[in-house]
Design a protein around this motif. Structure first.
Motif: not given
Length: 364
Positions: A5-7, A10-11, A14
């Motif tokens: 998923n997107r999260a 992004e993790a 980061r």
């Protein structure tokens, strides 16, 4: 295999820090889109500074990181450089067709300011930006020589009002030297010089430029102040040598820009170390660590530290500065790092500037 998923994407992003923005791409606002189709991930990013030689390696690193996620079979990371115009001093109108003006200055002459300005302009162009350079050193213009422009070359006139800059080595160049005889000294008082300089700045028909590098006159007199107060400068680069006397003058340069509310992007230390061409012995002829001390004292970045090398002087005198003469050489790579840091610092300065307050009207 779990679905990605997107999260999760992004993790992963980061965990990696952009070496020029000093932030991860998500926090820096570089991520424009994340698309997930089953086990395939596509990420689109934009960098606000010129980084043509850096972005492919950066994209590959992030791509490999995303492909290490559970549930991802393949990933694609597309990075584009989009240079935006950045805010300069208040109440100063922008220059037509110029997004960002970068002043290269020094407190005194003889520290390699013009050489730094020329190589910075060429390095920004190599990173994919559209670049111009203005030789504002009226008394000692040298950019024409450095860019290999023949003596006696004159700019064309457009609509009986505009000077058309001369293009050389992929950079648009304008200098007072193109309007005068090389052997004739500029025996002018300050107001005359200031007026001529402003005319040169405002009446040059620049193309659509991402960056205009201004090679400032040395010192902190009325010419420098006029330029700083009349030209929309996005940021200044201070050039110095490690020598104590040069540092004293460089401090005055930093203070001058601060007084006229122009951000100091950082310090370039020239002639930091000399490597003997015969035995390889390294010697700090002009002192050691001076640029770093200056940067620390004023809370700015040491953007680059360059050696005292004969080849830098020879290439500049020969009309092909180091970045153009040896683009893959070690010294040229230092200038490329300088160019990326300068572009990124302008972006960071813009992000750090306070936003205008929001005014709301209610019926209470």
């Amino acid at each position: 295999m779990s679905a990605v998923n997107r999260a999760a994407v992004e993790a992963v992003l980061r965990q990696y820090t952009d070496p020029y923005l000093n932030q991860d791409p998500v926090s820096a606002g570089c991520v424009r889109a994340i698309e997930i189709q089953g086990d395939q991930v596509s990420v689109r990013m934009e960098l606000g500074y010129a980084a043509g030689l850096f972005k492919s390696g950066w994209a590959q690193m992030l791509q490999m990181a995303i492909e290490g996620l559970d549930g991802v079979r393949s990933a694609k990371v597309d990075i584009q450089c989009v240079i935006a115009p950045h805010k300069a001093q208040a109440q100063i109108p922008g220059l037509a067709n110029v997004k960002n003006v970068v002043a290269v200055a020094s407190g005194k002459g003889g520290v390699g300011k013009s050489t730094t300005a020329a190589n910075l302009a060429l390095a920004l162009a190599r990173e994919g930006a559209r670049v111009g350079i203005l030789d504002a050193d009226i008394y000692g213009p040298s950019q024409g020589v450095m860019f290999g422009i023949a003596e006696g070359t004159r700019p064309k006139i457009k609509d009986q009002k505009w000077f058309v800059p001369i293009e050389s080595l992929g950079v648009e160049v304008m200098s007072m030297a193109f309007l005068t005889d090389d052997n004739t000294p500029m025996v002018w008082r300050g107001p005359m010089v200031s007026g001529a300089l402003l005319q040169l700045v405002t009446q040059t028909a620049w193309g659509d430029l991402d960056y205009l590098v201004i090679d400032m006159p040395p010192g902190t007199g009325d010419i420098q102040l006029t330029l700083a107060q009349k030209v929309p400068v996005a940021g200044a680069v201070i050039v110095t040598t490690p020598q104590d006397l040069a540092l004293l003058d460089a401090k005055k340069g930093v203070e001058m820009f601060r007084k006229v509310n122009i951000p100091v992007l950082g310090v370039v230390e020239n002639m930091a170390v000399h490597i003997c061409s015969n035995c390889g012995h390294a010697e700090h002829l002009f002192g050691e660590g001076g640029g770093e001390k200056l940067a620390t004292q004023y809370g700015v970045e040491l953007l680059a530290s360059l050696p005292l090398a004969m080849v830098i002087r020879e290439q500049a005198d020969g009309g092909k500065p180091t970045v153009a003469a040896e683009p893959d050489g070690q010294i040229a790579m230092v200038y490329q790092e300088l160019a990326r840091h300068v572009g990124a610092r302008i972006v960071l300065q813009e992000a750090a500037s306070p936003a205008m307050p929001t005014i709301t009207v209610s019926d209470d």
